[in-house]
Design a protein around this motif. Structure first.
Motif, PDB file in Angstrom:
ATOM      1  N   THR A  31      23.596 -20.136 -18.426  1.00  0.00           N
ATOM      2  CA  THR A  31      24.586 -19.195 -18.707  1.00  0.00           C
ATOM      3  C   THR A  31      24.907 -18.920 -17.124  1.00  0.00           C
ATOM      4  OG1 THR A  31      22.741 -17.686 -18.858  1.00  0.00           O
ATOM      5  CG2 THR A  31      24.083 -18.013 -20.568  1.00  0.00           C
ATOM      6  N   ALA A  57      23.723  -8.269 -10.202  1.00  0.00           N
ATOM      7  CA  ALA A  57      23.609  -7.340 -11.384  1.00  0.00           C
ATOM      8  C   ALA A  57      23.899  -8.391 -12.641  1.00  0.00           C
ATOM      9  CB  ALA A  57      24.521  -6.041 -11.600  1.00  0.00           C
ATOM     10  N   ARG A  88      18.399 -12.759 -21.419  1.00  0.00           N
ATOM     11  CA  ARG A  88      17.999 -12.136 -20.088  1.00  0.00           C
ATOM     12  C   ARG A  88      17.605 -10.452 -20.694  1.00  0.00           C
ATOM     13  NH1 ARG A  88      19.380 -15.547 -16.043  1.00  0.00           N
ATOM     14  NH2 ARG A  88      20.038 -14.614 -14.192  1.00  0.00           N
TER      15      ARG A  88
END
Ligand code: ADP
Ligand code: ZN
Length: 222
Positions: A31, A57, A88
């Motif tokens: 990703t 972030a 995640r």
């Protein structure tokens, strides 16, 4: 097969995934790579993702799920996939479960001090980006030989100068590892409960690790 790789930055996860995926006839999907591509192409999703990535972030789950769904819709992902860097969060894991059922999760285990040694010993060619490693890490059953250039400080491929990345100080690496462990622990618990987690100790070079991981995947196939 539908596979997820978990492993801290510096564990070699991307390298293993990129070598194992073609052997299984499935794509390696990162990703991070998909996002960087979207940012480079300045797509609407890329524009939204960019500010989060700059801060280090997590990109919001809805943006991630859009790019993941789009990628899984391509023909090559029909027989399966290896995800690297995804999921995640538990929300991402749940959303993935609704589209495709994960069959095995490879959790790469490697002590922080080894990762720190490895990353600090990494040398990159200024010109072509080829990566070398000057450390020889040896203890217990762990044996990671160096990936040395033939001539000290010079790239074998192009003759360029080998440099270390100045942004990778020990403290920065430690902070990144802390963030990784905090983010990933819930996923480890999640996949353990589903009996999908397989722990694999990182003990050697990719040449050693790829067959070990392949064997673990084949065991789960039956
Ligand atoms: P790293 O996290 O080691 O820097 P990645 O290439 O995996 O490398 O990710 C780069 C950035 O892309 C992350 O810092 C994060 O902002 C974003 N990202 C990648 N994958 C995800 C994901 N599954 N969920 C949320 N954000 C992601
Ligand atoms: Zn080079």
């Amino acid at each position: 097969m539908n596979i997820v790789f978990l492993g801290p930055p510096g564990s070699g996860k991307g390298t293993y995934a990129s070598r194992i995926a073609p052997q299984l006839g499935i794509p390696h999907i990162s990703t991070g790579d998909l996002l960087r591509e979207a940012v480079a192409k300045k797509t609407p999703l890329g524009k939204k993702a960019e500010s989060y990535m700059k801060k280090g972030a997590l990109v919001p789950d809805d943006i991630i799920m859009q790019i993941v769904k789009e990628r899984l819709g391509k023909k090559d992902a029909r027989p399966g996939f290896i995800f690297d860097g995804f999921p995640r969060t538990i929300e991402q894991a749940d959303s993935l479960e609704r589209i495709r059922r994960v069959e095995i999760v490879i959790n790469l285990k490697i002590p922080d001090f080894v990762i720190i040694q490895k990353i600090l010993a990494r040398r990159t060619c200024e010109k072509c980006g080829e990566i070398y490693n000057i450390a020889h890490i040896k203890f217990g059953k762990v044996n990671m030989p160096p990936v040395s250039p033939k001539k000290l400080g010079i790239c074998d491929k192009c003759g360029g100068k080998l440099v270390s990345r100045s942004d990778e100080t020990e403290q920065i690496i430690k902070d990144r590892l802390d963030v990784y462990r905090k983010q990933t622990q819930p996923l480890i618990d999640y996949y353990t409960k589903k009996k999908l987690l397989r722990n694999v100790d990182v003990i050697g070079s990719p040449e050693v690790m790829v067959p070990i991981i392949m064997a673990e995947i084949k065991k789960s196939k039956k």
